[in-house]
Design an enzyme around this catalytic site. Structure first.
Site, short mmCIF file in Angstrom:
data_model
loop_
_atom_site.label_atom_id
_atom_site.label_comp_id
_atom_site.label_asym_id
_atom_site.label_seq_id
_atom_site.Cartn_x
_atom_site.Cartn_y
_atom_site.Cartn_z
N HIS A 11 -3.02 -0.75 6.56
CA HIS A 11 -3.60 0.27 5.68
C HIS A 11 -4.98 -0.11 5.16
CE1 HIS A 11 -1.73 -2.06 2.23
NE2 HIS A 11 -2.85 -1.67 1.65
N ASP B 48 2.93 -2.42 8.85
CA ASP B 48 1.69 -2.44 8.08
C ASP B 48 0.90 -3.73 8.31
OD1 ASP B 48 -0.26 -1.37 6.45
OD2 ASP B 48 0.61 -2.15 4.61
N GLY C 298 -6.75 -4.84 -3.84
CA GLY C 298 -7.70 -5.71 -3.15
C GLY C 298 -7.03 -6.95 -2.59
N ASN C 299 -5.79 -7.25 -3.06
CA ASN C 299 -5.04 -8.37 -2.51
C ASN C 299 -4.33 -7.99 -1.21
OD1 ASN C 299 -4.75 -9.44 -5.68
ND2 ASN C 299 -4.87 -11.05 -4.14
N SER C 300 -4.29 -6.71 -0.87
CA SER C 300 -3.59 -6.26 0.33
C SER C 300 -4.08 -7.00 1.56
CB SER C 300 -3.80 -4.75 0.55
OG SER C 300 -3.04 -4.01 -0.34
N GLY D 206 18.46 4.84 20.88
CA GLY D 206 18.49 6.30 20.85
C GLY D 206 19.63 6.89 20.05
N VAL D 207 19.81 6.42 18.81
CA VAL D 207 20.83 7.00 17.95
C VAL D 207 20.27 7.20 16.55
CG1 VAL D 207 22.82 6.02 19.15
CG2 VAL D 207 21.72 4.71 17.33
#
Length: 477
Positions: A112, A142, A213-215, A271-272
């Protein structure tokens, strides 16, 4: 995913802390806790922590942006109304954090942080700024991997080889509010947190203060190894309140390795659609516990369908390893990657069975995911007190040819409290197909005569198929 940052966990401090019992079991001594200072660790790692500066463009639909609030009586209102309605691109700037994981300049951060970037720059601790290339991103966890070229060996840090324990120290280094290298410390508050960010949530919760800003920044143990990638915070105000979340190193390093190798992450897929086995559902299916993952709907032609799995089966193990929850199954299958042959253990009609299948590749923007929808409060129900009106689906245009269409529902009734909605189609009750009100009545009466406290409805809705356990009123005497 919030725009705020998060923190991670720390590894054990020195020797593990274990209780030492004297002759009396109530007497417990604990080893000294924590270093006198984190300064040596910070000196060792700070050169590898970077600030991420991002430039991008976004479209604005506001025709009066930058003009202040204009009254309709203002002479300029009609002018901007006439000529300013088309979307306008405006430049945006944002900042985050990251860390270098190799001497040749690979940098880890959050997806992000760079998701809408046209230009990305990396500011080093020594004051230099380098242009970065986005090697790959993964929205589901992410994470993003960048590359800078310096011509020299860059300072870098290593992933921690051991998972931290709750209570271990953790050190966060990052770029909060664009201030530059900042250090905070705390402990690992919890592990395995699901914050609703994605289907593979497995966050560390820490109390070391982190802010916007720590992301993308690192969380270190006391040896200077990365135990997590700061990702999110819980905060009513937007600032740190001591609840931060980080992607564990054991998850991040595998994703980063895939991004470096192929620029993307390939995940396994069966696929469930799966959902939680509640105590009511477990009782309705005759299960001894509510552990496992209930198949609400297998996708036609998918690996699970080809292997013979059906709606109502409860997956309890993968390759002999027990499955406790739907989310655990989703993470385990995804981590194995496509084209792997696996053995699934499942329960059908009270009997344990097994199936061998080959994993497919998870399609874009599709999850083999857990449906964690709350199934509501408990209560007692009979056909008369379910609080629903139904009609054969075959008589309702667009409802399909099978099942009972819910034409009306009492919002305070037992069925509504369990999650049934108007427009849903009840396909099965207690494993029996229902196409009339008499079928519904007979199925519920049958469950009541068998002494079951709940009956299981298989329902098709706009969101797909799911199971709902509705309590059954027992006969008096």
């Amino acid at each position: 995913m919030g725009a705020a940052a998060a923190l991670a966990f720390g590894a054990s401090v020195g020797a593990p802390i274990r209780p030492a019992f004297a002759e009396a079991p109530s007497s417990v001594s604990v080893a000294p806790m924590g270093p006198a200072s984190f300064a040596d660790v910070v000196d060792h790692v700070k050169g590898a922590v970077v600030a991420i500066k991002v430039k991008g463009f976004e479209e604005s639909q506001n025709p009066f942006e930058g003009q202040g609030e204009l009254s309709p009586d203002d002479p300029m209102y009609k002018f901007f109304k006439r000529f300013g309605e088309t979307p306008q691109k405006r430049m945006t700037q944002s900042q985050g954090s990251g860390f270098i994981i190799s001497p040749d300049g690979y940098v880890v951060t959050n997806n992000h942080v760079v998701e809408h970037a046209n230009e990305v720059e990396v500011a080093l601790e020594d004051g230099r700024t380098l242009t970065a290339k986005v090697i790959g991103t993964d929205k589901r966890t992410d994470l993003a991997l960048l590359k800078v070229n310096d011509g020299n060996k860059l300072p870098h840090v290593e992933w921690a080889s051991a998972q931290p324990r709750v209570g271990d120290w953790v050190i966060a280094v990052g770029n909060p509010f664009g201030l530059g290298g900042s250090v905070t410390a705390g402990i690992v508050s919890a592990r395995g947190r699901d914050i609703g960010a994605g289907p593979y949530d497995d966050f560390l919760q820490i109390d070391a203060p982190v802010n916007r800003g720590n992301s993308g920044g690192p969380a270190f143990d006391t040896r200077g190894n990365v135990v997590g990638v700061n990702t999110a915070i819980y905060s009513p105000s937007g600032g740190s309140v001591g609840i931060g979340f980080a992607i564990p190193a054991e998850v991040a390093k595998d994703v980063v390795a895939a991004l470096k190798d192929k620029g993307a992450v390939s995940r396994g897929w069966i696929g469930v659609k799966i959902q939680q086995v509640t105590p009511e559902i477990a009782e309705s299916l005759g299960l001894k516990s509510s552990k496992g993952a209930l198949i609400a709907q297998p996708q036609k032609g998918a690996p699970a369908d080809a292997a013979g799995l059906k709606a109502g089966d409860v997956i309890t193990a993968v390759n002999g390893e027990k499955i406790e929850t739907p989310r655990e199954l989703a993470r385990k299958i995804a981590a194995m990657g496509p084209n792997k042959s696996i053995d699934l253990t499942f329960v059908r009609n009270g009997s344990e069975k097994s199936a061998k299948l080959t994993l497919g590749k998870l399609p874009e923007e599709r999850e083999a995911r857990a449906d964690d929808e709350d199934t509501g409060a408990t209560g007692h129900a009979s056909v008369a007190s379910l609080g629903v009106e139904v009609a054969p689906a075959s008589e309702v245009r667009g409802a399909g040819g099978e099942g009972l269409y819910v034409t009306d529902i009492d919002p305070n009734g037992a069925a509504a409290q369990k999650g049934l909605r108007r427009g849903d189609v009840i396909v099965e009750v207690g494993g029996q197909a229902v196409n009339s009100r008499a079928d519904l009545s007979n199925a519920i009466d049958g469950a009541r005569k068998e002494g079951r406290r709940s009956v299981l409805l298989r329902v098709k809705s706009a969101d797909g198929a799911k199971f709902i356990a509705v309590p059954v009123r027992q006969s008096a005497g």
